[in-house]
Design a protein around this motif. Structure first.
Motif, short mmCIF file in Angstrom:
data_model
loop_
_atom_site.label_atom_id
_atom_site.label_comp_id
_atom_site.label_asym_id
_atom_site.label_seq_id
_atom_site.Cartn_x
_atom_site.Cartn_y
_atom_site.Cartn_z
N VAL A 47 22.44 -28.76 38.42
CA VAL A 47 21.52 -27.82 39.05
C VAL A 47 22.33 -26.85 39.90
CG1 VAL A 47 19.58 -27.53 40.64
CG2 VAL A 47 19.63 -29.48 39.06
N ILE A 48 22.16 -25.56 39.65
CA ILE A 48 22.85 -24.53 40.42
C ILE A 48 21.82 -23.55 40.97
CG2 ILE A 48 24.92 -24.70 38.99
CD1 ILE A 48 24.06 -22.04 37.66
N THR A 49 22.25 -22.73 41.90
CA THR A 49 21.43 -21.61 42.37
C THR A 49 21.88 -20.37 41.61
OG1 THR A 49 21.27 -22.62 44.56
CG2 THR A 49 20.71 -20.29 44.39
N ALA A 50 20.93 -19.66 41.01
CA ALA A 50 21.28 -18.53 40.14
C ALA A 50 20.26 -17.40 40.30
CB ALA A 50 21.37 -18.98 38.69
N VAL A 51 20.65 -16.23 39.84
CA VAL A 51 19.80 -15.04 39.91
C VAL A 51 19.24 -14.74 38.53
CG1 VAL A 51 19.71 -12.58 40.44
CG2 VAL A 51 21.11 -14.11 41.84
N ASN A 52 17.95 -14.62 38.46
CA ASN A 52 17.25 -14.27 37.22
C ASN A 52 17.62 -15.19 36.06
OD1 ASN A 52 16.26 -12.25 38.81
ND2 ASN A 52 17.07 -10.56 37.63
N GLY A 53 17.89 -16.46 36.38
CA GLY A 53 18.08 -17.48 35.36
C GLY A 53 19.35 -17.37 34.56
N SER A 54 20.42 -16.75 35.13
CA SER A 54 21.64 -16.58 34.33
C SER A 54 22.88 -16.79 35.20
CB SER A 54 21.69 -15.19 33.69
OG SER A 54 21.82 -14.18 34.67
N LEU A 55 23.97 -17.18 34.54
CA LEU A 55 25.28 -17.33 35.15
C LEU A 55 26.33 -16.69 34.25
CD1 LEU A 55 27.13 -18.63 37.34
CD2 LEU A 55 27.34 -20.59 35.82
N PRO A 56 27.01 -15.62 34.70
CA PRO A 56 26.78 -14.88 35.94
C PRO A 56 25.38 -14.25 35.98
CG PRO A 56 28.85 -14.24 34.88
CD PRO A 56 28.08 -15.03 33.89
N VAL A 62 24.89 1.50 36.79
CA VAL A 62 24.44 2.70 37.48
C VAL A 62 25.42 3.83 37.21
CG1 VAL A 62 23.36 1.32 39.30
CG2 VAL A 62 25.70 2.15 39.60
N LYS A 63 25.08 5.02 37.67
CA LYS A 63 25.98 6.16 37.64
C LYS A 63 26.38 6.52 39.07
CE LYS A 63 23.40 9.16 35.55
NZ LYS A 63 22.13 8.41 35.47
N GLU A 64 27.54 7.13 39.19
CA GLU A 64 27.98 7.60 40.50
C GLU A 64 26.93 8.55 41.07
OE1 GLU A 64 29.55 10.30 43.36
OE2 GLU A 64 29.52 10.95 41.27
N GLY A 65 26.58 8.34 42.33
CA GLY A 65 25.56 9.15 42.98
C GLY A 65 24.18 8.54 42.96
N ASP A 66 23.98 7.49 42.17
CA ASP A 66 22.65 6.89 42.07
C ASP A 66 22.25 6.18 43.36
OD1 ASP A 66 22.27 7.78 39.50
OD2 ASP A 66 22.55 5.83 38.53
N ASN A 67 20.94 6.05 43.54
CA ASN A 67 20.37 5.27 44.62
C ASN A 67 19.89 3.94 44.06
OD1 ASN A 67 20.46 7.44 46.72
ND2 ASN A 67 19.11 8.44 45.24
N VAL A 68 20.25 2.86 44.69
CA VAL A 68 19.96 1.53 44.19
C VAL A 68 18.97 0.83 45.11
CG1 VAL A 68 20.95 -0.72 43.59
CG2 VAL A 68 22.26 1.38 43.15
N ILE A 69 17.97 0.22 44.50
CA ILE A 69 16.97 -0.56 45.23
C ILE A 69 16.87 -1.92 44.56
CG2 ILE A 69 14.56 -0.72 45.97
CD1 ILE A 69 14.39 2.33 45.71
N VAL A 70 17.20 -2.99 45.30
CA VAL A 70 17.15 -4.34 44.75
C VAL A 70 16.26 -5.19 45.64
CG1 VAL A 70 18.46 -6.36 44.02
CG2 VAL A 70 19.49 -4.08 43.85
N HIS A 71 15.15 -5.66 45.06
CA HIS A 71 14.23 -6.54 45.76
C HIS A 71 14.69 -7.98 45.54
CE1 HIS A 71 11.57 -3.03 46.05
NE2 HIS A 71 11.71 -2.86 44.73
N VAL A 72 15.09 -8.66 46.59
CA VAL A 72 15.62 -10.03 46.49
C VAL A 72 14.56 -11.01 46.98
CG1 VAL A 72 17.40 -11.64 47.24
CG2 VAL A 72 17.98 -9.24 46.76
N PHE A 73 14.20 -11.93 46.11
CA PHE A 73 13.21 -12.97 46.43
C PHE A 73 13.94 -14.32 46.43
CE2 PHE A 73 10.99 -9.46 44.46
CZ PHE A 73 9.88 -9.28 45.27
N ASN A 74 13.98 -14.95 47.59
CA ASN A 74 14.72 -16.20 47.73
C ASN A 74 13.79 -17.38 47.47
OD1 ASN A 74 16.51 -18.22 48.27
ND2 ASN A 74 16.61 -17.86 50.48
N GLN A 75 13.82 -17.88 46.25
CA GLN A 75 13.06 -19.06 45.88
C GLN A 75 13.96 -20.29 45.78
OE1 GLN A 75 10.78 -18.13 42.33
NE2 GLN A 75 9.98 -16.22 43.22
N SER A 76 15.15 -20.20 46.36
CA SER A 76 16.08 -21.32 46.39
C SER A 76 15.85 -22.14 47.65
CB SER A 76 17.53 -20.81 46.37
OG SER A 76 17.94 -20.43 47.67
#
Length: 575
Positions: A47-56, A62-76
């Motif tokens: 059993v490991i802790t992983a993001v979106n069910g995958s390792l890695p 993205v492209k240079e200049g992009d704006n990034v939005i990442v919603h992180v839900f901690n269900q661990s």
């Protein structure tokens, strides 16, 4: 209008200017669901802790200049943060991610949205958890391509692929870390290394090759861009591909002059972009990695992880893959040759010349030591004490009720001190371990939350000097919030008069993580043009909780664009 309102308007205008400076910038929005996952490695379920069910975890493209939005839900079941390793985080300092440095952790069941911009960086970065040892399995690539209409400064690759080097334990990594911290001992070493989550054919006793080994299919004559990331917790690697040469074209998301090599040396936290041309006879070839184990007498996992380069029509049923000959585990000359021969591509649109005037000149000793065991405790470190680590005789301790950045922003006292010194308390023979135990007061550095305060836009030069108080090894030192120039590196005790004669001011490599040579030193220089609190630490995670860290506190610059903005509304709370 009130001054606070003026600054609020300024912050908005600065952010909008940053986010929408060009029409080609996009918004890249995604979600990270972090929870437990059962995987099978080395013949057993774990059993490991992983993001979106995958390792890695998922690769952010993205492209240079992009704006990034990442919603992180901690269900661990664990506290969590995400650090965007190498991202400058200008005007988004609250998104940097190290626990109790820039934010309180996302508690189990909680969530937080990271927002940041990627202007001025092209290449390979990565993201990972910055709480305890969770990054062993909570990590992934961050690929930044040139914006529309711009090209790579090298031959256009036929295809790109990401190669993530990792480390694997047949146990819960948090339990392993906690057990070691409880006794003050060195933690259990890993059971295997991985390429893109798989140990490889040399561990195929219970799995077929196709299920246990990553495979990259190539077309003869084509050139591939491999983005190599070292996500291992505690291991630096030698990496080779059998019978193939590689051309390094980037490191830590900064272009390099093309450097021909048959081996890549890469420390935890570092990334290296290489070109691979499929110019060998059709067949199967292993890419392989094993440790660069610089610590004299240290224990390490001596296994080799593999993946397969497969030419068209070559199969494992008809062809035996060729295994490369990797350097010896302790081949420091090969490691130093690689790391010291990289230079920057000064024709890159993101290159700026090295600042010539230094405002803060620092010599910082880095190395291991001990801390007292404490009464009624049974410790397993050397001399019955606890293992520790320090920089300039300050052993860093994280706060627990508020982050250093929030304490700075809200002017909360008692959380940190701004007394980190520019020099060690005592000059001695740093790299000679024959008499180092006699240095009174250095073996047991006091615990503190000590930062170095610098003025906005000042130029900082740091000489990282290895010490041999307890052992000596290569330390991959990572600076958050900035790239730095590597002016020089060498062995023994740093001599400013001699070393400065060889400073590279013309095209020094730019990095965010530098391997300080075993028993030696490295000189870095950067411009502190980003207000906030920026962690500096060894990226061997065994050393971080022992205290091999400090932080730069960069003061505000007096304009909205050079002033730390307020934290976002959903900023995690410590209580």
């Amino acid at each position: 209008m009130a001054p606070s309102s003026v600054f609020a308007v300024g912050f908005v205008l600065a952010f909008l200017s940053l986010c929408f400076s060009t029409a080609s910038a996009d918004i890249v929005e995604t979600s990270f669901i972090v929870k437990n996952l059962t995987v099978n490695r080395l013949c057993q379920n774990q059993v490991i802790t992983a993001v979106n069910g995958s390792l890695p975890g998922p690769t952010l493209r993205v492209k240079e200049g992009d704006n990034v939005i990442v919603h992180v839900f901690n269900q661990s079941p664990y506290n969590l943060t995400i650090h965007w390793h190498g991202v400058f985080q200008k005007q988004s300092q609250w998104a940097d991610g190290p626990e109790f440095i820039t934010q309180c952790p996302i508690r189990p069941g909680g969530n937080y949205t990271y927002r940041f911009n990627l202007t001025g960086q092209v290449g390979t970065l990565w993201w990972h958890s910055h709480v305890q040892w969770l990054r062993a399995t909570v990590h992934g690539a961050l690929v930044i391509r040139p914006r529309d209409g711009q090209k790579y400064p090298f031959v256009k690759p036929y295809r790109e692929d990401t190669i993530v080097l990792g480390e694997w334990w047949n146990a819960n990594v948090i339990d392993i870390e906690n057990a070691a911290l409880a006794t003050g001992a060195a933690p259990q070493i890993s059971d295997a290394y991985t390429i893109n989550g798989w140990p490889g054919d040399l561990f195929n006793s219970c799995r077929s090759i196709s299920n246990n080994t990553y495979r990259l299919d190539v077309v003869p004559g084509k050139t591939y861009l491999l983005r190599i990331i070292n996500a291992a917790l505690n291991t630096q690697f030698f990496f080779k591909i059998a019978n193939h040469n590689l051309t390094v074209v980037g490191a830590d998301a900064a272009y390099t002059n093309p450097y021909q090599t048959d081996v890549v040396v890469i420390g935890p936290g570092q990334t290296t972009d290489v070109l691979l041309t499929a110019n060998q006879a059709p067949g199967l070839y292993y890419m392989a990695a094993h440790p660069y184990a610089s610590a004299v007498g240290g224990t390490f996992n001596g296994n080799t992880t593999t993946a397969i380069i497969a030419y068209q029509n070559a199969t494992s049923q008809t062809t035996t893959p060729i295994l490369p000959i990797l350097p010896a585990f302790n081949d420091t000359p090969t490691a130093h040759k690689f790391s010291s021969n990289l230079t920057a591509l000064v024709t890159s649109p993101f290159w700026s010349s090295v600042p010539q005037t230094v405002d803060e000149d620092m010599l910082v000793t880095v190395g291991l030591g001990l801390s007292p065991c404490g009464s009624n405790q049974n410790c397993s470190g050397i001399f019955g004490q606890r293992f520790s680590a320090s920089m300039n005789n300050h052993s860093f301790a994280l706060p627990s009720t508020i982050s250093v950045l929030e304490a700075f922003f809200r002017n909360v006292s008692g959380v940190y001190t701004d007394d980190f010194p520019n020099q060690p308390p005592l000059v001695f023979d740093y790299t000679n371990n024959s008499n180092s135990f006699n240095q009174d007061g250095l073996l047991m550095a006091p615990k503190s939350t000590s930062v170095k305060k610098v003025k906005f836009n000042s130029t900082v030069q740091v000489v990282f000097q290895n010490t041999a108080l307890i052992g000596v090894e290569n330390h991959p030192m990572h600076l958050h919030g900035f790239n730095f120039y590597v002016l020089a590196q060498g062995f023994g005790n740093y001599n400013a008069t001699e070393a400065s004669k060889n400073f590279n001011f013309v095209n020094p490599q730019e990095r965010n993580t530098i391997g300080v040579p075993v028993g030696g030193w490295a000189v870095i220089r950067f411009r502190a043009n980003n207000p906030g609190v920026w962690f500096v630490h060894c990226h061997l995670d065994v050393h971080l909780p022992w205290g091999l860290a400090m932080a730069f506190l960069v003061e505000n610059g007096g304009t909205p664009e050079s002033t730390l903005p307020p934290p976002p509304a959903d900023f995690p709370k410590c209580t």
